[in-house]
Design an enzyme around this catalytic site. Structure first.
Site, mmCIF file in Angstrom:
data_model
loop_
_atom_site.group_PDB
_atom_site.id
_atom_site.type_symbol
_atom_site.label_atom_id
_atom_site.label_comp_id
_atom_site.label_asym_id
_atom_site.label_seq_id
_atom_site.Cartn_x
_atom_site.Cartn_y
_atom_site.Cartn_z
ATOM 1 N N PHE A 8 0.825 -1.205 0.000
ATOM 2 C CA PHE A 8 0.000 0.000 0.000
ATOM 3 C C PHE A 8 0.857 1.252 0.000
ATOM 4 C CE2 PHE A 8 -3.166 -2.952 1.648
ATOM 5 C CZ PHE A 8 -4.370 -2.449 1.159
ATOM 6 N N ASP A 9 0.514 2.172 -0.883
ATOM 7 C CA ASP A 9 0.996 3.542 -0.753
ATOM 8 C C ASP A 9 0.357 4.123 0.512
ATOM 9 O OD1 ASP A 9 2.058 6.106 -1.526
ATOM 10 O OD2 ASP A 9 0.057 6.617 -2.249
ATOM 11 N N LEU A 10 0.917 5.206 1.027
ATOM 12 C CA LEU A 10 0.358 5.819 2.239
ATOM 13 C C LEU A 10 -0.445 7.079 1.904
ATOM 14 C CD1 LEU A 10 0.105 5.904 5.336
ATOM 15 C CD2 LEU A 10 2.321 7.096 5.391
ATOM 16 N N ASP A 11 0.239 8.135 1.464
ATOM 17 C CA ASP A 11 -0.425 9.407 1.185
ATOM 18 C C ASP A 11 -1.402 9.272 0.019
ATOM 19 O OD1 ASP A 11 1.112 10.533 3.161
ATOM 20 O OD2 ASP A 11 2.548 11.475 1.796
#
Length: 217
Positions: A8-11
């Site tokens: 998963f990407d965060l931002d």
């Protein structure tokens, strides 16, 4: 295809960091006496490596100038900005269901890992993830292709059974460079057009759609 691991990407994917990032960018520009119009959006800066955004904002590609802008950004972000943030609706529910299904979850963000881990812990997301991977303050792993390669190698993951989830073209292109399937999410800061052009295998418009994509709902 059977996926066993999710990156998963965060931002713009798990949390909405708009206030913290944009206010810290404005802080840096003000300190450099290059104020940015308060009426102009900085949403486009959320996701890509900040050095690239500062080069555009300052109209100066000198890495020394970029490093100073980055230093000033971090001056505010490291104390205030990183918590001017909030998880998107349904994210906790989604992650709990993915974890319960036995999937291995990791974060792969261009944000420095030292900040990402604090954010993930602060918003009670840490229990869902085996590890939080991010860039280093010296610039290593800033680009998603390098970061994803690092995660795959470190965790000994099979790219064919790994899925990347992110909201910007950098997530999609980084996954593709490593032969990883990528889905783009449209609740973040990248448009459907941007994600499609980068080669996203699927677009998701709300978090719970990931469960359907994985045949878990």
């Amino acid at each position: 295809m059977q996926f066993t691991t999710l990156l998963f990407d965060l931002d713009g994917t798990l949390t909405d960091p708009k206030v913290g990032i944009t206010q810290s960018i404005r802080y840096a520009l003000d300190k450099m006496e290059r104020p940015y119009s308060p009426n102009a959006s900085l949403d486009w800066c959320i996701g890509p490596p900040l050095q690239e955004s500062f080069a555009i904002l300052l109209q100066n590609a000198d890495p020394v100038v970029g490093q100073e802008a980055l230093r000033l950004f971090r001056e505010r972000f490291s104390t205030v900005g990183l918590f001017e943030n909030e998880p998107y609706p349904d994210i906790h529910h989604l992650l709990a269901q993915l974890q319960a299904a036995g999937l291995k979850l990791y974060i792969a963000t261009s944000k420095p890992a030292v900040y990402a881990r604090r954010i993930v812990a602060h918003f009670d997301l840490a229990p869902y993830f085996l590890m939080v991977y991010g860039s280093e303050l010296d610039g290593r792993f800033t680009h998603k292709n390098e970061l994803i390669q690092h995660v795959l190698h470190t965790e000994n993951l099979n790219p064919a059974h790994t899925l990347m989830i992110g909201d910007r073209k950098h997530d999609i292109l980084g996954a593709k460079a490593n032969h990883v399937t990528a889905v783009g999410v449209t609740w973040g800061y990248g448009s459907s057009e941007e994600l499609r052009a980068a080669g996203a295998d699927k677009l998701l418009h709300q978090p719970t759609e990931l469960l359907h994509f994985l045949n878990l709902a």
